[in-house]
Design an enzyme around this catalytic site. Sequence first.
Site, PDB file in Angstrom:
ATOM      1  N   GLN A  11     -24.743 -24.381   9.958  1.00 30.74           N
ATOM      2  CA  GLN A  11     -23.977 -24.300   8.717  1.00 30.74           C
ATOM      3  C   GLN A  11     -23.576 -22.861   8.386  1.00 30.74           C
ATOM      4  O   GLN A  11     -22.420 -22.596   8.031  1.00 30.74           O
ATOM      5  CB  GLN A  11     -24.802 -24.866   7.550  1.00 30.74           C
ATOM      6  CG  GLN A  11     -25.106 -26.342   7.659  1.00 30.74           C
ATOM      7  CD  GLN A  11     -25.895 -26.831   6.462  1.00 30.74           C
ATOM      8  OE1 GLN A  11     -25.337 -27.182   5.434  1.00 30.74           O
ATOM      9  NE2 GLN A  11     -27.210 -26.839   6.576  1.00 30.74           N
ATOM     10  N   LEU A  12     -24.508 -21.931   8.496  1.00 34.03           N
ATOM     11  CA  LEU A  12     -24.203 -20.545   8.163  1.00 34.03           C
ATOM     12  C   LEU A  12     -23.259 -19.925   9.185  1.00 34.03           C
ATOM     13  O   LEU A  12     -22.301 -19.231   8.820  1.00 34.03           O
ATOM     14  CB  LEU A  12     -25.494 -19.726   8.068  1.00 34.03           C
ATOM     15  CG  LEU A  12     -25.306 -18.248   7.742  1.00 34.03           C
ATOM     16  CD1 LEU A  12     -24.532 -18.061   6.441  1.00 34.03           C
ATOM     17  CD2 LEU A  12     -26.668 -17.542   7.673  1.00 34.03           C
ATOM     18  N   ASP A  37     -28.963 -18.769  24.781  1.00 35.58           N
ATOM     19  CA  ASP A  37     -30.285 -19.250  24.388  1.00 35.58           C
ATOM     20  C   ASP A  37     -31.164 -18.025  24.174  1.00 35.58           C
ATOM     21  O   ASP A  37     -31.588 -17.377  25.134  1.00 35.58           O
ATOM     22  CB  ASP A  37     -30.865 -20.152  25.485  1.00 35.58           C
ATOM     23  CG  ASP A  37     -32.195 -20.772  25.086  1.00 35.58           C
ATOM     24  OD1 ASP A  37     -32.809 -20.297  24.119  1.00 35.58           O
ATOM     25  OD2 ASP A  37     -32.624 -21.733  25.758  1.00 35.58           O
ATOM     26  N   ASP A 103     -37.703 -18.407   2.589  1.00 29.04           N
ATOM     27  CA  ASP A 103     -38.727 -18.365   1.549  1.00 29.04           C
ATOM     28  C   ASP A 103     -40.025 -19.016   2.020  1.00 29.04           C
ATOM     29  O   ASP A 103     -41.058 -18.893   1.348  1.00 29.04           O
ATOM     30  CB  ASP A 103     -38.225 -19.037   0.275  1.00 29.04           C
ATOM     31  CG  ASP A 103     -37.830 -20.494   0.470  1.00 29.04           C
ATOM     32  OD1 ASP A 103     -37.507 -20.873   1.620  1.00 29.04           O
ATOM     33  OD2 ASP A 103     -37.830 -21.253  -0.517  1.00 29.04           O
ATOM     34  N   TYR A 126     -43.677 -23.494  10.602  1.00 27.69           N
ATOM     35  CA  TYR A 126     -42.342 -22.904  10.453  1.00 27.69           C
ATOM     36  C   TYR A 126     -42.419 -21.544   9.754  1.00 27.69           C
ATOM     37  O   TYR A 126     -41.883 -20.546  10.246  1.00 27.69           O
ATOM     38  CB  TYR A 126     -41.440 -23.852   9.673  1.00 27.69           C
ATOM     39  CG  TYR A 126     -40.116 -23.248   9.274  1.00 27.69           C
ATOM     40  CD1 TYR A 126     -39.186 -22.872  10.244  1.00 27.69           C
ATOM     41  CD2 TYR A 126     -39.792 -23.048   7.934  1.00 27.69           C
ATOM     42  CE1 TYR A 126     -37.969 -22.308   9.884  1.00 27.69           C
ATOM     43  CE2 TYR A 126     -38.583 -22.488   7.567  1.00 27.69           C
ATOM     44  CZ  TYR A 126     -37.672 -22.119   8.540  1.00 27.69           C
ATOM     45  OH  TYR A 126     -36.476 -21.546   8.176  1.00 27.69           O
TER      46      TYR A 126
END
Length: 211
Positions: A11-12, A37, A103, A126
């Site tokens: 998306q970004l 990659d 965050d 993550y």
Amino acid sequence: MNVLVTGANGQLGRSIRDIAKDYKGLHFRFADRTDLDISVPGHVLKFFEEFRPKYCINCAAYTQVDQAEKNPDAAYAVNVEGVRNLVEAGKRYGTILIHISTDYVFDGEKATGYLPLDKPNPINVYGKTKLEGEQIIRENMKKYFIVRTSWLYSKDYGPNFYLTILDKARKGEDLKVVDFQRGCPTDTANLARYILGIIQSDEADYGISHF
């Protein structure tokens, strides 16, 4: 000035591509995983040697939070070793890294918004891999930008929470959403402009920022 964008099909990355033409003097190379990659050191070095980017905007990441718990090696390969490979190549070819972080490096216990100087304390795989990637950058580079953000959504590219809710609302479907999480949804179009503004600014401060 050459600018490399990794993870360019996310998306970004696609939001940056949409506005790239507005930034004269910047020559972009958009690389998705099939092109580059970042978890493979040889691929990264060869790519940097050929393109010689002045800036690398790293949008490549393993972002499937739940899946990272089941497959930590996959998350580690991209979020840690991939970042290490970009750092090593960047040091060799004088590239300034703009790294997108999260965050999730925090534990979520703070009642108010987190500041860049707050102490990280990730509570899942993550978040831990993203923090380790940050630490590799900070320990090995002098010129870098780490941009922490949260809950990315694009109005044009999915899948994401915003488009899913909008689609269900338009269809008149019932909405079932968890109510125990807090977040700050971030429009990728706004974040894209912020990132490219860093490149064009003569006053941008190296280090960590929150967007």
